[in-house]
Design an enzyme around this catalytic site. Sequence first.
Site, PDB file in Angstrom:
ATOM      1  CG  HIS A  34    -100.544  75.184  18.517  1.00  0.00           C
ATOM      2  ND1 HIS A  34    -101.911  75.364  18.655  1.00  0.00           N
ATOM      3  CD2 HIS A  34    -100.047  76.377  18.094  1.00  0.00           C
ATOM      4  CE1 HIS A  34    -102.220  76.602  18.323  1.00  0.00           C
ATOM      5  NE2 HIS A  34    -101.111  77.236  17.981  1.00  0.00           N
ATOM      6  CG  HIS A  35    -103.739  75.030  24.540  1.00  0.00           C
ATOM      7  ND1 HIS A  35    -104.582  73.960  24.758  1.00  0.00           N
ATOM      8  CD2 HIS A  35    -103.710  75.718  25.715  1.00  0.00           C
ATOM      9  CE1 HIS A  35    -105.043  74.005  25.996  1.00  0.00           C
ATOM     10  NE2 HIS A  35    -104.520  75.046  26.598  1.00  0.00           N
ATOM     11  CB  SER A  36    -104.740  73.468  18.160  1.00  0.00           C
ATOM     12  OG  SER A  36    -103.484  73.230  17.543  1.00  0.00           O
ATOM     13  CG  ASN A  59    -107.619  71.758  24.143  1.00  0.00           C
ATOM     14  OD1 ASN A  59    -106.717  72.155  24.845  1.00  0.00           O
ATOM     15  ND2 ASN A  59    -107.481  71.624  22.820  1.00  0.00           N
TER      16      ASN A  59
END
Length: 456
Positions: A138-140, A307
């Site tokens: 997941h990008h989180s 990120n």
Amino acid sequence: MGYMPVTDSMFLLAESREHPMHVGGLQLFTPPEDAGPEFITDVLDTLRSQTNVSARFRRRPADPVNLLGTTWWTEDEDIDFEYHVRHSAVPRPGRIRELFQLTSRWHSALLDRHRPMWEMHVVEGLQDGRFATYTKVHHSVVDGVSALRLLQNSLSTDPDDHTCTAPWSPTLRRGKPSVDTRVSLGRLLPEVLDTVGSIAGLLPAGVKIANQAFRDNNLITPLDAPDTLLNQPIGGSRRFVAQSWEIERVRDIGRKAGATLNDVVLAMCAGALRTYLLEQDALPDKSLTTAVPVSLRSSDNLDDGGNSVGLIIATLATDVDDPAERLATIRASVQAAKAVMGELSPLQILAMSAMNGAPLALTPLPGFVSHTRPPFNVLISNVPGPKEQMYWNGARLDGVYPASIPMDGMALNITLTSNYDKLDFGLTGCRRTLPSLQRMIHHLEDALLDLEKAVS
């Protein structure tokens, strides 16, 4: 539980069935010459035996997942490796086409928020004897740069090294001293003052960018993107296609044209998109624009999770017929954007990047995409990869193909990574919105050939 930064939680908040928010990657391997019929089974057993899992791969949204889960992390102590590490096979005849079909299906499915948000598929059955792994996170949890770095940490430059770790295993940075993470007022105060100064400079920076846009015709803003086929509402099904090109071909064009490798990559994508949209009778008179992610990581935090990325916007010059002129126009646009970014602090770059992409946060609102213009037409990202030939448990790494995130109003994502002597492209699109996306692979090759002819 640990606090979840806003830069991570926004990927959970934006997720829906139509908008999975995970990044993925398809890796192709050639087994070692002495590999027997049990090689894949042995690889799976090795992976599932590596139960020492780093904190980020034990992380999941706190319960209840729809409320606290976008604010706090919790960590699972017991990982169900039978669930997370899966054994798969491509159907007959076992071509790369069937592998891409499987990858498309896996990349369309949401990750379970009640478990740590990652999966790995080990895939056999390819007719040429190779095998593949498809991994999604997941990008989180990670961005594209840190995801690729985790993959590299699990590889080796030694084909005889059969002790390679899994991507979720904790790794120490080779050759780097340990870092004291304790916070003292003496260390914290300069950082706070620097942050306050950057925030105070946001308004002047915004005014400066606006003034620069009026003076420099090469500087592209979110107001410059036309409406296109790429910028429609999307469904939840994905189509994934990929291909590799020799990096020296791209560099040679750059040397002859006085352009960077990234400039040539953008020109390749521009030529391919121009042809694709012409085939669909959907090429606008005004040029498409692209958002290009720029990593804000220093050499000291490449292995960190989370990120850290900014965006610049550039033209793709799809209204220009001549390939050489198109490349020159793209280069001038990128240079103008970089010149502005070079005068901003990292925090100001993040803020301005958020403003550039802010309309995408409103795409879930009914009718928003249909009644507004996109801030840019397509996302094209180039993530640095391994510079040497890499191996995993003796198997040679042949391809690293990123699978990224389309969204409402942004139906296509093009991400590539360097891999030793190749550039590996991964194209992820909405299956419903973009028909015959696989033709983009042929158009990319044609665009590269056109550039080679134009600069020779």
